[in-house]
Every structure is written in C-alpha cells, then in structure tokens.
Write a protein that holds these residues in place. Structure first.
Motif, mmCIF file in Angstrom:
data_model
loop_
_atom_site.group_PDB
_atom_site.id
_atom_site.type_symbol
_atom_site.label_atom_id
_atom_site.label_comp_id
_atom_site.label_asym_id
_atom_site.label_seq_id
_atom_site.Cartn_x
_atom_site.Cartn_y
_atom_site.Cartn_z
ATOM 1 N N ASP A 193 10.469 0.616 -4.449
ATOM 2 C CA ASP A 193 10.518 -0.716 -3.449
ATOM 3 C C ASP A 193 10.580 -0.037 -2.234
ATOM 4 O O ASP A 193 11.210 0.722 -1.717
ATOM 5 N N ARG A 210 12.810 2.864 -1.751
ATOM 6 C CA ARG A 210 13.891 2.982 -2.870
ATOM 7 C C ARG A 210 13.533 3.154 -4.116
ATOM 8 O O ARG A 210 12.667 2.268 -4.537
ATOM 9 N N TYR A 222 2.973 -15.524 -2.131
ATOM 10 C CA TYR A 222 4.313 -15.400 -1.409
ATOM 11 C C TYR A 222 4.144 -14.290 -0.534
ATOM 12 O O TYR A 222 5.063 -14.080 0.462
ATOM 13 N N GLY A 256 10.539 -4.406 0.517
ATOM 14 C CA GLY A 256 10.301 -5.521 -0.301
ATOM 15 C C GLY A 256 9.175 -5.743 -1.184
ATOM 16 O O GLY A 256 8.774 -6.369 -2.186
ATOM 17 N N ASP A 257 7.933 -4.763 -0.957
ATOM 18 C CA ASP A 257 6.795 -4.580 -1.552
ATOM 19 C C ASP A 257 7.195 -3.407 -2.614
ATOM 20 O O ASP A 257 7.987 -2.707 -2.854
ATOM 21 N N ALA A 258 6.378 -3.766 -3.979
ATOM 22 C CA ALA A 258 6.607 -2.714 -5.068
ATOM 23 C C ALA A 258 5.564 -1.642 -5.141
ATOM 24 O O ALA A 258 4.269 -2.249 -5.157
ATOM 25 N N VAL A 317 3.826 -11.113 -1.358
ATOM 26 C CA VAL A 317 4.619 -9.812 -1.827
ATOM 27 C C VAL A 317 3.501 -8.861 -2.302
ATOM 28 O O VAL A 317 2.629 -9.531 -3.147
ATOM 29 N N THR A 318 3.437 -7.809 -2.055
ATOM 30 C CA THR A 318 2.263 -6.863 -2.516
ATOM 31 C C THR A 318 3.085 -6.254 -3.908
ATOM 32 O O THR A 318 4.114 -5.385 -3.678
ATOM 33 N N VAL A 319 2.055 -6.069 -4.808
ATOM 34 C CA VAL A 319 2.512 -5.023 -5.951
ATOM 35 C C VAL A 319 1.427 -4.021 -5.898
ATOM 36 O O VAL A 319 0.235 -4.295 -6.274
ATOM 37 N N TRP A 363 -0.125 -0.286 -7.341
ATOM 38 C CA TRP A 363 -0.138 0.923 -8.656
ATOM 39 C C TRP A 363 -0.911 2.103 -8.072
ATOM 40 O O TRP A 363 -1.848 2.111 -7.508
ATOM 41 N N HIS A 423 8.720 3.276 -10.289
ATOM 42 C CA HIS A 423 8.752 1.595 -9.638
ATOM 43 C C HIS A 423 9.624 1.972 -8.351
ATOM 44 O O HIS A 423 10.846 2.101 -8.538
ATOM 45 N N ARG A 435 3.409 -5.443 3.510
ATOM 46 C CA ARG A 435 4.573 -4.742 4.266
ATOM 47 C C ARG A 435 4.293 -3.138 4.314
ATOM 48 O O ARG A 435 4.927 -2.422 4.781
ATOM 49 N N THR A 464 4.097 1.223 -7.935
ATOM 50 C CA THR A 464 4.478 1.709 -9.260
ATOM 51 C C THR A 464 3.608 3.186 -9.180
ATOM 52 O O THR A 464 2.332 3.135 -9.217
#
Lengths: 208, 366
Positions: A115, A57, A29, A118-120, A31-33, A35, A113, A3, A122
């Motif tokens: 948001d 956020r 799921y 919904g994706d994180a 969900v992307t993380v 860096w 970190h 997303r 960092t």
C-alpha cells in the motif's frame, strides 16, 4: 490521478536490473492498482527496499501455484528459456529468471501486496518448484507471519527467515498442504461415516 | 525480608482457553514478578482451511462462504470478495446498491465497536456498565435482525449489489434506533473521559508508539490510536464513501484508552454516515439481477472492516471456481503489535491489552 510517484515505474525498473513488467489502472474513485512482475526473484529485495523508502506498507503476501496458461505466447517463452532455467536450477539459492520459470502448475507465483498512500502495488515474483525466495522480514517486520504461512501451505522455501516455525498448522502435519489432495474425511479427522460406524460396532462388541 | 530462594522469572500460559479471551489463542508469557518480560504467540487453534475450500466452490457460493469466515466483520468479507469479482468482470453496481452496501457496512461497524468497548469495560471490572453497554449494543443487534433477519451473518451482499432493500417504514425504524444509540454513545464517551475506574485501568496501559505502529504495519483503530491517520474508506474509497462526510478519528497516545476512544468516536461518525446514506438513498435496482460468468483475471480489493483494512486477492480462470482466493484480515497484522504493547505490562492488564486490539481469531486463521 494516481498518488503513486510519477517516476515510480522508472525507479522500479532501475531497482530491478533483470527487467520488469509494469501496469497500472485507476478506477473512477481515483484509486490506482498497479502490478509489477519481476523477471528475477532476486530483484525482490532491492525493489522492496525502494518501496520501503517511499513509505510503502506491506499489506499481504499471496502464494499460489498458477495453472498451465492456455495462451500460446507464454508456452513459447517457456520453451525458449527452458534450458536456461534448468541450468540455473542446480544451485539452490540462485533465484530463477521470470521467463525461465516453467508454467507447469508446480512453480510458485508470490504476490507481495503493498500500500502506497492508499494506492495498491502488487510485486510478483516467480519461483520454480524447489526454489526459494528471500525473506522480506529485514525490511518489513510484518512479513513474518505471511511468510510462515506461505511455508506451511506450499513447499516454497524462504531464506533467512528469523523464525521459520509453523504458524497455524501443527508440526505433526506434513507440509505443503495446498499442493496435495487431502480427502475430506482425513482432513476433519473423523474418518468417513463408514469408519465411524465400524468404530461404533467394534466398541459395542467390546462392551457386550 | 524473606531469604527464600525464589526464581526471578516465571513462565505463565495464557490460553488457549482462557476466561478472558473470547477465542483460542495461546500466549506463553515470561514474567518477572508482576511484569511481563517476554511473550510468545502460538496460533492455529481455529484453523479451518477455508482458503482451500474457496477454490472448490463457485464464485457465487463463495459469497456465502466468505461471510462465514468471521461473525463480527461478516459483512466485510463478502463485500470485498464481491468487489474483486466485479472488478474482474467489469460489473457496475447500481447506485442504490452502492448506498445499501454502505448502510450494511456501517451498521455492522456500530455494533462491532460497541461490543469490543463493552468487553473492555468488563475486563476493567466495571460489570454494571458492561451490562449497560451490551444493552446499548442490543439496540443495534435488534436493528440488524429486523432489517436482515439475522443478528450476525446478515447476508446483505451479492456479486453485483445487495440482497436487501429498504422501504420508508424500515428507514424510519433505523433512524429511530440510531437516535437511541447516538444518545447512549455520547454518554459512554463522557463516562470514558471522566470515570476514575476506567481511566486508571486504561490510560497509559499497553502503549504502542507511532514508530512501532508503522513497523508492525498495524491497521484500523489500533493504528489510528497510535497516530497513523489511515482509513481505507478515505484513502481508497469504495461503495459510497467518496461522497459521504467521513471523519477519520486518530489519537496519539496509543494506549488502551485511545483505542477504545477511537472506536467510540467512530460509532458517532458511522451513525452520521448512515443518516446521510438514508437521506440520499437513490432509487432504482439494488443489484444487477443477473449472475454473469466471471472471466479469467485477477484483482486486489480492499475495504475498511470494523477492525481495519481487509484485503482480498482474487484470481479467476475459465472455470466457475476461482483459482486462488487470498485475504488478510486486520487482526492478522495486529497480533504482532501485542509484543510491544505487552512488554513490561502488568499481569493483570494482559487480558485487557489483548482485547484492545479487538482480536478476531477465526478471521486470522481462516
């Protein structure tokens, strides 16, 4: 299927002229993380401003003192640009370059970190010992407590923080508590059982 | 009219130990007459240095330690920590374990929400109904005690799955308890919508606007009551939430009543999720039955605790102890919003407004 915006990496790279290290991973799921390592801590504010425009956020700020890495590659980097780092270390406000930040266990890694829908993401900034980092409070009001906590746990300085008081620790406690060894008996202020025993004996003598 | 010269503003302390606050927090409140004009928050009364302690414990000991950070969301901490460790080590939790994690999570949410709304009713001054709501919550607490052997620290989580299992008998028991709680909760919702005492004290009180909610970065029911439609379970699914009929409740008024109502509606949703989980519970092992070494790496994981988003950052190295563990609980974000909620509030409403963010101090200060 992330997303995060398709051109996120390009836009972040454009916002951080000193260079970035970007990686992203999507789990099953969806969900992307992601860096984003910053070469220069000075790029933090423009990157954060861009993220704010994208509706990000601020979720948490982590400060850590990474231990000396064992990979030889990074040792080489350190040697190559060590001179540059030292040259820049003199003026206090100048943030240090990523490659030049010595990985000697005393410099700081500060992780922001975020948001994004919904994706994180960092954002990682490196600050050498004695260095400082710009406060994110002008952009993200909720950086306030995170930065205050960071300042009492480590000797890292946050510039232009609107309210740089202690957050959790009392003003009488020496700063940078996570950078030094505090014996448990000192920590809990009850002293060791021996100290307690001696106090009891002394009290008993006084009573008798 | 009196001609006495009285100062217009007073500064009053609320806390750190105050009858209406469950945990120690110190508010320095400036009032003009009966109205709050400025507040200052002074924290640190429950700071225990757990963040430091985690780096002295092994990864597996930390599952036990993180559960003890807080009691009401005690399940969310070890779960999110374990998720981070599993991500670094590439551990796949067995299907049954994934569902049982969700079951434990939702059971804790039901009792946590009931507790908070019951306290609100207590602060409203409706003691009889407070007693009744605590009685309803007790059904949930009995359920936790029967299944896990503990009322608060349920010890359900481990790296690689869960530490408990359900059989037909316990599933039937949970279903029976849920039926009771559901009927009672529907009744409570009806009361909240119609009872004059509750409505007069909570409607339009302690308002947090949508814009202020975004600025403060609040999470959980506090955010959802102000129209921020965000729930980690839907936005960044984990455990079994990607295949469950999750309904996210949000309201727009941002007052004390809305926050309570979001929590009450969420109880019904949780009960529904629990029923689906128990119906679809797959067979097989509940955990990986192994304690592998966690390799060096870093991970960020999030979960939706009863109070909102919990985020964990974990960095491991070659030793059994983690190099850095950092977490942020929902209340850490939500304190700041009190400055907006308490602005121009009446002194009599302070405790109620503070309670409406469902504050958790031992979590915040660690």
């Amino acid at each position: 299927m992330s997303r995060l915006p398709q051109d996120l990496e390009a836009r972040l790279t454009a916002a951080a002229p000193a260079g970035v290290e970007f990686s992203a991973e999507t789990d099953h799921y969806g969900v992307t993380v992601a860096w984003l390592g910053l070469a220069s801590a000075a790029d933090l504010s423009p990157v954060a401003a861009l993220l704010k425009d994208m509706g990000a956020r601020l979720s948490m700020i982590t400060c850590a003192q990474p231990s000396v890495p064992e990979e030889e590659e990074e040792d080489e980097d350190e040697e190559n640009e060590d001179g540059e780092a030292k040259a820049e270390a003199a003026p206090k406000e100048t943030p240090k370059t990523f490659g030049g930040t010595p990985f000697d266990g005393t410099s700081y890694e500060i992780d922001y970190h975020f948001d994004i829908a919904g994706d994180a993401l960092t954002v990682i900034a490196y600050v050498p010992q004695g260095g400082s980092i710009a406060s994110l409070t002008p952009l993200f009001r909720n950086a306030d407590w995170h930065e205050r906590e960071m300042m009492e746990l480590y000797a890292v300085k946050v510039t232009d923080h609107p309210d740089p008081r202690r957050l959790f620790l009392d003003a009488s406690v020496d700063g940078a508590v996570l950078e030094r060894l505090i014996p448990f008996s000192t920590l809990v202020n009850a002293a060791s059982t021996k100290g307690l025993w001696e106090r009891l004996v002394a009290g008993k003598k006084g009573a008798a | 009219m009196s001609t006495h010269n009285v100062p217009e503003t007073f500064s009053i302390p609320v806390g750190p130990l105050h009858v209406a606050l469950e945990e120690p927090m110190y508010f320095k409140i400036d009032v003009q007459g009966e109205t709050v004009s400025h507040i200052d928050i002074n924290a640190g009364h429950a700071h225990r240095g757990i963040e430091y302690l985690t780096t002295k414990r092994t990864m597996y000991q930390n599952v036990v330690l993180t559960e003890r950070i807080c009691s009401l969301c005690s399940n969310s901490h070890p779960q999110t920590f374990a998720m981070a460790a599993e991500k670094i080590a590439g551990i796949e939790v067995p299907e049954r374990g994934i569902y049982l994690r969700t079951v434990a999570d939702e059971m804790k949410r039901v009792t946590s929400h009931l507790f908070n709304v019951a306290l609100l009713v207590h602060l409203v001054g409706y003691e009889t109904y407070f007693m009744h709501m605590m009685q309803v919550r007790e059904i949930g607490q009995d359920m936790l005690e029967s299944i896990f052997g503990n009322r608060q620290d349920i010890g359900a989580m481990c790296i690689g799955g869960v530490r408990y299992d359900l059989d037909d008998k316990s599933i039937a028991y949970i279903k029976g308890a849920l039926d009771k709680i559901e009927a009672e909760t529907k009744d409570i919702i009806k009361t909240f919508k119609t009872n004059g005492s509750i409505l007069r004290r909570t409607k339009g009180v302690g308002v947090l606007t949508h814009a202020d909610a975004i600025t403060c970065g609040v999470v959980g029911p506090v955010a959802r009551a102000s129209g921020v439609d965000y729930d980690v379970r839907r936005e960044a699914p984990y455990a079994a939430y990607d295949r469950l009929p999750l309904v996210v409740h949000s309201l727009t008024d941002g007052d004390v009543w809305s926050r309570a109502m979001v929590r009450l509606e969420e109880i019904l949703t949780s009960i529904n999720l629990l029923r689906v989980c128990l119906r679809d519970l797959p067979g097989g092992p509940v955990n990986i039955n192994d304690r592998p070494d966690i390799p060096p790496g870093q991970a960020v994981t999030r979960s939706e605790a009863p109070r909102g988003e919990v985020i964990y950052y974990l960095r491991t190295n070659d030793t059994p102890q983690p190099e850095r563990v950092k977490w942020r609980v929902p209340t850490f974000m939500n304190w700041d919003s009190l400055r907006f909620m308490l602005q121009d509030a009446k002194i009599a409403d302070i405790a109620m407004i503070v309670n409406s963010i469902d504050p958790c101090l031992s979590c915040t200060e660690r």
